[in-house]
Design a protein around this motif. Structure first.
Motif, mmCIF file in Angstrom:
data_model
loop_
_atom_site.group_PDB
_atom_site.id
_atom_site.type_symbol
_atom_site.label_atom_id
_atom_site.label_comp_id
_atom_site.label_asym_id
_atom_site.label_seq_id
_atom_site.Cartn_x
_atom_site.Cartn_y
_atom_site.Cartn_z
ATOM 1 N N HIS A 182 0.807 -1.204 0.000
ATOM 2 C CA HIS A 182 0.000 0.000 0.000
ATOM 3 C C HIS A 182 0.848 1.266 0.000
ATOM 4 N N GLY A 183 1.965 1.188 -0.695
ATOM 5 C CA GLY A 183 2.809 2.377 -0.824
ATOM 6 C C GLY A 183 2.165 3.384 -1.771
ATOM 7 N N ASP A 184 2.563 4.616 -1.593
ATOM 8 C CA ASP A 184 2.037 5.697 -2.435
ATOM 9 C C ASP A 184 2.503 5.499 -3.873
ATOM 10 N N PRO A 185 1.568 5.384 -4.812
ATOM 11 C CA PRO A 185 1.973 5.160 -6.205
ATOM 12 C C PRO A 185 2.588 6.400 -6.850
ATOM 13 N N GLY A 186 2.493 7.518 -6.210
ATOM 14 C CA GLY A 186 3.076 8.736 -6.779
ATOM 15 C C GLY A 186 2.160 9.373 -7.802
ATOM 16 N N PRO A 187 2.539 10.544 -8.277
ATOM 17 C CA PRO A 187 1.633 11.354 -9.092
ATOM 18 C C PRO A 187 1.581 10.924 -10.563
ATOM 19 N N LEU A 188 2.568 10.176 -10.992
ATOM 20 C CA LEU A 188 2.628 9.889 -12.442
ATOM 21 C C LEU A 188 1.627 8.805 -12.849
ATOM 22 N N SER A 189 1.084 8.987 -14.040
ATOM 23 C CA SER A 189 0.235 7.941 -14.600
ATOM 24 C C SER A 189 1.128 6.800 -15.073
ATOM 25 N N PRO A 190 0.552 5.635 -15.263
ATOM 26 C CA PRO A 190 1.365 4.521 -15.770
ATOM 27 C C PRO A 190 2.143 4.900 -17.018
ATOM 28 N N ALA A 191 1.471 5.553 -17.923
ATOM 29 C CA ALA A 191 2.160 5.915 -19.175
ATOM 30 C C ALA A 191 3.323 6.859 -18.887
ATOM 31 N N GLU A 192 3.095 7.775 -17.996
ATOM 32 C CA GLU A 192 4.178 8.701 -17.657
ATOM 33 C C GLU A 192 5.333 7.972 -16.978
ATOM 34 N N ARG A 193 4.970 7.015 -16.159
ATOM 35 C CA ARG A 193 6.036 6.249 -15.506
ATOM 36 C C ARG A 193 6.865 5.502 -16.544
ATOM 37 N N VAL A 194 6.160 4.893 -17.485
ATOM 38 C CA VAL A 194 6.880 4.180 -18.544
ATOM 39 C C VAL A 194 7.819 5.133 -19.264
ATOM 40 N N LYS A 195 7.306 6.297 -19.572
ATOM 41 C CA LYS A 195 8.128 7.247 -20.315
ATOM 42 C C LYS A 195 9.351 7.698 -19.499
#
Lengths: 211, 211, 211, 211
Positions: free
Chosen positions: B184-197
């Motif tokens: 249950h860690g904070d996933p952070g602000p980025l969307s999956p696509a942004e994370r990939v990028k």
DNA sequence: TATGAATGAGGTTTCATTCAT
DNA sequence: GATGAATGAAACCTCATTCAT
């Protein structure tokens, strides 16, 4: 000298060291069998204690687990933070040292057992998951994030998402540890030091501001 | 009216779909409670079957787990291989697409549950660990390794250790999944696509031959 | 000052008072939890002694119970006999005084705990049952029986079965005690003295020879 | 006919009767050993079931006790109320019949075991004490109280405290039961019927309005 | 005398698995 | 094909009791 007949009282009167002995035994046992499959009796046996003896020091099986986590967790977090913080003015070098430290950590199967156990019981003992997250993961991540941000601020690193960068530091090392220790995957031909180098070479090249 | 002789069969012949229904139920149950804490009865209940009914289709609790792994594993491996192999002539682009595919996979908590379970029972069921390693991990790794090697051969990528590079692709995504889904860690602000990028930006910059 | 050699003995030689302190503690503990649920450790704690210390004075848990019964029982029997015997020439008055004495006894929850405990362990420790029966119940009953018989002989009481009469004296008081102390039944509006009066009014009217 | 080889399926498929069989077994076992000393395994054995089988029907050992109380309690209360209420226009006669009914009840050691058990566990399971008090004791008491009050209203009985009178009815019989069944006290020479007569003779003489 | 430390024996409860129907 | 009923085996935990100090 000469008192060879009384080498070791064999037991009695070592209450102080008991909890640690039990946690040592538990770490080994949990690592081998997992938390559920591990029997308290086995922990006891390995700690050279009767089953009931264990309950003198821990209220329940999961209290042992909690104790274990608490004992194992602090040094890990402290260690990583220390390495990271010591290198705030040389972010690139610090990154390499953190990678090396984390690799050393993960190379130790016993140390790696803790997050594995946490992961497997997280659903049933949310407090343990939370404790681990807050005291290890977030500590480690935030230390690296700070390091990366410092690097970016200094102009050493390109602007980038520091959370992602941190995961790119820890993730590969961690999965390599799981893969080799617990799934008996082939560790490959590189020595740990070489792996650290190969890893940070790529990572730093990805992070460093060109020229 | 008048069809009194065929009111409603007490049970239906749906033997064919049963195993899958059981595996579906098992996946959910194991994911929630872990393998050990999950009760066969709960799996049965969720599969709308009696406990004994489960044993018509699976020999034992760990047979269910084996069945589950077998069913879940093939598509994952196949999928990753396919994406990787389809892009052998555009290694950089393929890398991004693999990252995206793997991110999508890991975003699905149910899918991520499988390796978590494998990890937690690996010591007790070495065959499961082996099966998973050989059929998923090594498949996935070797596909990426081949991709990287192709890139290096083409001169697109700098010379590098392809195993390390592969772990730098999968590791960060995987640990992010564990961290967010199970701790249950904070996933952070980025969307999956942004994370990939963000991830592949750094990775590719680290890998690509300069110029 | 200056008495440094005798600062405070770590423990005092109070062997003489110990058994009684333990029995006091046991009475309270057994009353609260019952004999089986009561833990020797709790008795010890309440007696300000270590668990092992208890075993210096009593051989076993049921030895404590035996000791308790022996200590508690004699005064009760003696008391009732004394009251009864002191009034052999005024049977009606003596009956009232016995009722008052027994009421006072039963009003004390601690005192009532003893027969309750005896009752609950009687099957397992027949000797305890026997001891209690012979030393309390039969003593009390026989004293009252003698009193009634004296009254009948004197012509004060009608001829009647003295055992029944005795039970009519003790029974109502005893069950009232059980009901209020251990089942938390409503004690009703009457004071103990009023209860004694109401009780003996009816009983005496039932017993006294008309005119 | 002729199927003598299959006299009794021996077990299987008697879910309906099981709870009662278990309660029967529990009553006997608890009566003999007390609640704490009784082992679930013994209850199981007496009910011709495995230990685990008991847990198919009861959640825990104290659930068995609760079930037992609930089953045993209703008839007792109903019985006493019925006798009392049936005689509202003949209070003296009804009193005798209640005494006879209660004597019969208490003569049955198994029936008497229930209040003994309740008494011994009351402190630990207050709900059981409450249940018993509300559903048996208060029921029984209030029925008799009503009877006495009716008698007083009619002028048959002298004015008196009906709660006391009720205890004078039940108390002697109850203590006689405890004394003889559980402490193996001498029941004395009188038959139950004679005891009832001797008892109610005195009680009625004490209660009845003179002439 | 006193106790902290230790344990053997045992009790309750759970659960994967079987079987008659 | 399906299941309610049943159980053996084991796990966790407790506690009266002992013993070295």
């Amino acid at each position: 000298m000469g008192q060879s007949a009384r080498e070791e009282p064999k037991w009695r009167r070592r209450a102080e060291s008991r909890p640690d002995e039990i946690l040592d035994a538990a770490l080994v046992t949990f690592e081998k069998d997992g938390f559920d499959a591990a029997r308290v009796e086995d922990v006891a046996k390995k700690a050279k204690l009767s089953k009931a003896g264990v309950y003198l020091y821990f209220d329940s099986k999961d209290a042992i687990l909690r104790g274990l986590i608490e004992r194992e967790v602090a040094p890990v977090a402290r260690n990583l933070r220390a390495v990271a913080e010591a290198g705030m003015d040389d972010p690139a070098g610090a990154l390499q040292r953190v990678a090396a430290a984390f690799t050393a950590l993960v190379n130790d199967k016993r140390k790696l057992a803790v997050p594995r156990i946490v992961l497997s019981v997280a659903a049933r003992y949310p407090d343990i998951a939370q404790y681990y997250r807050e005291n290890v993961l977030e500590q480690g991540l935030s230390a690296i994030v700070a390091l990366i941000e410092a690097g970016v601020a200094k102009g050493v690193f390109r602007p980038c998402d520091p959370g992602i960068a941190a995961r790119m530091l820890f993730g590969p090392i961690f999965v390599h540890g799981l893969y080799t220790h617990f799934l008996h995957g082939d560790p490959g031909p590189l020595s740990p030091a070489e792996r650290v180098k190969a890893h940070t070479d790529i990572l730093l090249k990805g992070l460093l501001a060109s020229r």
